[in-house]
Design a protein around this motif. Sequence first.
Motif, PDB file in Angstrom:
ATOM      1  N   LEU A 271       0.846  -1.194   0.000  1.00  0.00           N
ATOM      2  CA  LEU A 271       0.000   0.000   0.000  1.00  0.00           C
ATOM      3  C   LEU A 271       0.880   1.242   0.000  1.00  0.00           C
ATOM      4  O   LEU A 271       1.745   1.403   0.859  1.00  0.00           O
ATOM      5  CB  LEU A 271      -0.912   0.008   1.226  1.00  0.00           C
ATOM      6  N   ARG A 272       0.642   2.108  -0.981  1.00  0.00           N
ATOM      7  CA  ARG A 272       1.350   3.388  -1.056  1.00  0.00           C
ATOM      8  C   ARG A 272       0.340   4.519  -0.844  1.00  0.00           C
ATOM      9  O   ARG A 272      -0.750   4.495  -1.422  1.00  0.00           O
ATOM     10  CB  ARG A 272       2.038   3.547  -2.417  1.00  0.00           C
ATOM     11  N   ILE A 273       0.717   5.486  -0.015  1.00  0.00           N
ATOM     12  CA  ILE A 273      -0.178   6.599   0.310  1.00  0.00           C
ATOM     13  C   ILE A 273       0.391   7.888  -0.297  1.00  0.00           C
ATOM     14  O   ILE A 273       1.578   8.193  -0.116  1.00  0.00           O
ATOM     15  CB  ILE A 273      -0.334   6.784   1.838  1.00  0.00           C
ATOM     16  N   PHE A 274      -0.449   8.648  -0.995  1.00  0.00           N
ATOM     17  CA  PHE A 274      -0.033   9.895  -1.621  1.00  0.00           C
ATOM     18  C   PHE A 274      -0.994  11.021  -1.243  1.00  0.00           C
ATOM     19  O   PHE A 274      -2.184  10.782  -1.034  1.00  0.00           O
ATOM     20  CB  PHE A 274      -0.016   9.759  -3.153  1.00  0.00           C
ATOM     21  N   ARG A 275      -0.445  12.206  -1.164  1.00  0.00           N
ATOM     22  CA  ARG A 275      -1.295  13.387  -0.986  1.00  0.00           C
ATOM     23  C   ARG A 275      -1.938  13.750  -2.321  1.00  0.00           C
ATOM     24  O   ARG A 275      -1.293  13.666  -3.366  1.00  0.00           O
ATOM     25  CB  ARG A 275      -0.473  14.581  -0.476  1.00  0.00           C
ATOM     26  N   GLN A 276      -3.192  14.175  -2.282  1.00  0.00           N
ATOM     27  CA  GLN A 276      -3.814  14.677  -3.499  1.00  0.00           C
ATOM     28  C   GLN A 276      -3.169  16.007  -3.873  1.00  0.00           C
ATOM     29  O   GLN A 276      -2.883  16.841  -3.006  1.00  0.00           O
ATOM     30  CB  GLN A 276      -5.320  14.835  -3.305  1.00  0.00           C
ATOM     31  N   LEU A 277      -2.961  16.205  -5.160  1.00  0.00           N
ATOM     32  CA  LEU A 277      -2.196  17.364  -5.629  1.00  0.00           C
ATOM     33  C   LEU A 277      -2.991  18.661  -5.512  1.00  0.00           C
ATOM     34  O   LEU A 277      -4.212  18.688  -5.675  1.00  0.00           O
ATOM     35  CB  LEU A 277      -1.786  17.156  -7.084  1.00  0.00           C
ATOM     36  N   ARG A 278      -2.239  19.734  -5.253  1.00  0.00           N
ATOM     37  CA  ARG A 278      -2.799  21.080  -5.369  1.00  0.00           C
ATOM     38  C   ARG A 278      -2.548  21.573  -6.792  1.00  0.00           C
ATOM     39  O   ARG A 278      -1.895  20.905  -7.592  1.00  0.00           O
ATOM     40  CB  ARG A 278      -2.128  22.022  -4.368  1.00  0.00           C
ATOM     41  N   ARG A 279      -3.050  22.763  -7.100  1.00  0.00           N
ATOM     42  CA  ARG A 279      -2.831  23.306  -8.443  1.00  0.00           C
ATOM     43  C   ARG A 279      -1.344  23.601  -8.646  1.00  0.00           C
ATOM     44  O   ARG A 279      -0.710  24.265  -7.825  1.00  0.00           O
ATOM     45  CB  ARG A 279      -3.635  24.596  -8.646  1.00  0.00           C
ATOM     46  N   PRO A 280      -0.735  23.111  -9.732  1.00  0.00           N
ATOM     47  CA  PRO A 280       0.686  23.396  -9.979  1.00  0.00           C
ATOM     48  C   PRO A 280       0.920  24.866 -10.312  1.00  0.00           C
ATOM     49  O   PRO A 280       0.052  25.531 -10.893  1.00  0.00           O
ATOM     50  CB  PRO A 280       1.024  22.490 -11.170  1.00  0.00           C
ATOM     51  N   GLN A 281       2.091  25.364  -9.925  1.00  0.00           N
ATOM     52  CA  GLN A 281       2.480  26.744 -10.190  1.00  0.00           C
ATOM     53  C   GLN A 281       3.559  26.764 -11.275  1.00  0.00           C
ATOM     54  O   GLN A 281       4.478  25.944 -11.257  1.00  0.00           O
ATOM     55  CB  GLN A 281       3.023  27.405  -8.916  1.00  0.00           C
ATOM     56  N   VAL A 282       3.427  27.681 -12.217  1.00  0.00           N
ATOM     57  CA  VAL A 282       4.413  27.826 -13.292  1.00  0.00           C
ATOM     58  C   VAL A 282       5.242  29.083 -13.040  1.00  0.00           C
ATOM     59  O   VAL A 282       4.692  30.177 -12.881  1.00  0.00           O
ATOM     60  CB  VAL A 282       3.729  27.904 -14.674  1.00  0.00           C
ATOM     61  N   ARG A 283       6.561  28.903 -12.983  1.00  0.00           N
ATOM     62  CA  ARG A 283       7.481  30.010 -12.750  1.00  0.00           C
ATOM     63  C   ARG A 283       8.339  30.214 -14.000  1.00  0.00           C
ATOM     64  O   ARG A 283       8.756  29.237 -14.641  1.00  0.00           O
ATOM     65  CB  ARG A 283       8.379  29.688 -11.552  1.00  0.00           C
ATOM     66  N   VAL A 284       8.605  31.472 -14.337  1.00  0.00           N
ATOM     67  CA  VAL A 284       9.455  31.797 -15.484  1.00  0.00           C
ATOM     68  C   VAL A 284      10.894  31.915 -14.987  1.00  0.00           C
ATOM     69  O   VAL A 284      11.242  32.825 -14.243  1.00  0.00           O
ATOM     70  CB  VAL A 284       9.009  33.110 -16.160  1.00  0.00           C
ATOM     71  N   ASP A 285      11.737  30.951 -15.384  1.00  0.00           N
ATOM     72  CA  ASP A 285      13.127  30.972 -14.956  1.00  0.00           C
ATOM     73  C   ASP A 285      13.945  32.004 -15.730  1.00  0.00           C
ATOM     74  O   ASP A 285      14.782  32.697 -15.159  1.00  0.00           O
ATOM     75  CB  ASP A 285      13.764  29.587 -15.130  1.00  0.00           C
ATOM     76  N   GLY A 292      15.022  37.925 -33.493  1.00  0.00           N
ATOM     77  CA  GLY A 292      13.621  37.830 -33.842  1.00  0.00           C
ATOM     78  C   GLY A 292      12.875  36.709 -33.145  1.00  0.00           C
ATOM     79  O   GLY A 292      11.736  36.412 -33.493  1.00  0.00           O
ATOM     80  N   SER A 293      13.507  36.060 -32.174  1.00  0.00           N
ATOM     81  CA  SER A 293      12.865  34.973 -31.436  1.00  0.00           C
ATOM     82  C   SER A 293      12.897  35.271 -29.944  1.00  0.00           C
ATOM     83  O   SER A 293      13.752  36.012 -29.456  1.00  0.00           O
ATOM     84  CB  SER A 293      13.571  33.635 -31.697  1.00  0.00           C
ATOM     85  N   CYS A 294      11.952  34.652 -29.231  1.00  0.00           N
ATOM     86  CA  CYS A 294      11.904  34.764 -27.778  1.00  0.00           C
ATOM     87  C   CYS A 294      12.151  33.362 -27.212  1.00  0.00           C
ATOM     88  O   CYS A 294      11.437  32.418 -27.549  1.00  0.00           O
ATOM     89  CB  CYS A 294      10.544  35.287 -27.347  1.00  0.00           C
ATOM     90  N   ILE A 295      13.186  33.217 -26.396  1.00  0.00           N
ATOM     91  CA  ILE A 295      13.545  31.925 -25.806  1.00  0.00           C
ATOM     92  C   ILE A 295      13.271  32.002 -24.308  1.00  0.00           C
ATOM     93  O   ILE A 295      13.790  32.885 -23.618  1.00  0.00           O
ATOM     94  CB  ILE A 295      15.030  31.589 -26.055  1.00  0.00           C
ATOM     95  N   ALA A 296      12.454  31.069 -23.796  1.00  0.00           N
ATOM     96  CA  ALA A 296      12.076  31.118 -22.377  1.00  0.00           C
ATOM     97  C   ALA A 296      12.195  29.735 -21.758  1.00  0.00           C
ATOM     98  O   ALA A 296      12.058  28.705 -22.429  1.00  0.00           O
ATOM     99  CB  ALA A 296      10.650  31.643 -22.205  1.00  0.00           C
ATOM    100  N   THR A 297      12.458  29.710 -20.456  1.00  0.00           N
ATOM    101  CA  THR A 297      12.493  28.484 -19.671  1.00  0.00           C
ATOM    102  C   THR A 297      11.440  28.589 -18.573  1.00  0.00           C
ATOM    103  O   THR A 297      11.467  29.525 -17.770  1.00  0.00           O
ATOM    104  CB  THR A 297      13.882  28.251 -19.048  1.00  0.00           C
ATOM    105  N   LEU A 298      10.498  27.633 -18.575  1.00  0.00           N
ATOM    106  CA  LEU A 298       9.397  27.618 -17.615  1.00  0.00           C
ATOM    107  C   LEU A 298       9.560  26.427 -16.670  1.00  0.00           C
ATOM    108  O   LEU A 298       9.957  25.338 -17.096  1.00  0.00           O
ATOM    109  CB  LEU A 298       8.053  27.515 -18.334  1.00  0.00           C
TER     110      LEU A 298
END
Length: 410
Positions: A271-285, A292-298
């Motif tokens: 038996l494995r027990i896990f917490r139910q997930l909260r809403r994930p957060q996206v951060r711009v690194d 002429g291009s936009c390069i981003a890391t999220l």
Amino acid sequence: MADAGPYSTQMSTESSTWLSHYTLRISRQLRSPQVRVDSVISESGFCNATLRCSVEGADHVTYQWTPMGPRAVVSQEGSVLSDAWSLHDLDRTYTCMAENPVSSYSSTPLPVGQLCTKQKLMQVSEPIKDSNVCWLRGAVEMLCSSKAEAKRKSAGSIPQLTCNAVSQPSSTPVVVNGALGKSVTLPLEFPTGGKAEDIIAITVLYSGRSIAFINPREAGSLHVMDPKWKTRLNFIHPDSVQLNNLTLADAGPYSAQMSTENSTWLSRYTLRIFRQLRRPQVRVDSVISENGSCIATLRCSVEDADHVTYQWTPMGPRAVVSQEGSVLSDAWSLHDLDRIYTCMAQNPVSSYSSTPLPVGQLCTGSKAAEATYCPVTWIFLGKGLLLLVFLGVLGTWHIQTRMLSMKRDK
């Protein structure tokens, strides 16, 4: 140890880019395992003992005992052995072998005779009474039919125990995933030809220790022996056990021992027990605008969660993901700024998506065009400023000239 973790190699050609992912695990070489005797009980002509094998300062270790008798039960990833021996078994010698991904080591052999002497076994002189259940301590519970009886061959002789032998369980337990605070069901597994209506007794064990006994033929015959499960364990007739209000401490090895009048078999679970997930957060690194291009890391993350995998949508032809999918690197041109990115986090019991992130919030048209058109922009801005200054000077001169003219006319 600090070198362990995710690695990747990014390979590029003139027209494409691909990524290979690796997970490096660092393990210590094992020392000799130590065998500890948790308990020894002599009764009914049998010696019942629980042995525990461990290796100091080691992780990712699996254990294997030799020999394995017909009444042996192992638990806690093989580290704990519970077995029962009669007078004829005292010449056996047990060995525990510990293994991890880089080494293996065996313990010093342990003779059963050191645990259970003949004198201890001969001290048991009371006959075994008729019973539906005869307990062999240390997590070996053998269920006997009501017709079973033990007879003495002569006064002072060793009682003969007539219990059914336990069928050997599958080597791989069934993995059951549960959510913290919720309920989970352990389905009872029947051997080929077995039927639920043939079962006369069920014993539920946790880490090799009995926590409940069930007589499925009698309504309300659930007997919970562990107080912490008193209100949280239910039998769902005819073929499952339900565990309620799960806590993280409830994770671990479980087994259900089922008996008919002629046989006994064991079903095992992890038996494995896990917490139910909260809403994930996206951060711009990072965000870089060039050519002429936009390069981003999220970076996508979920607070207070483990065993999480991540998935980004959409995935462009230049997208690269790393760190188990939580980090996305991508490049966009002026024509891609209407895209909207979403990160979905998943674990074995839940999934949740992030708030959508428009690329336009990261890279505006002026930012993406900045590196290529920057000189032209400054030229136009400069000309505009010069024109404004010239018009201002010209207007001032014109006003002053008119005022002087008016004074002369007067």
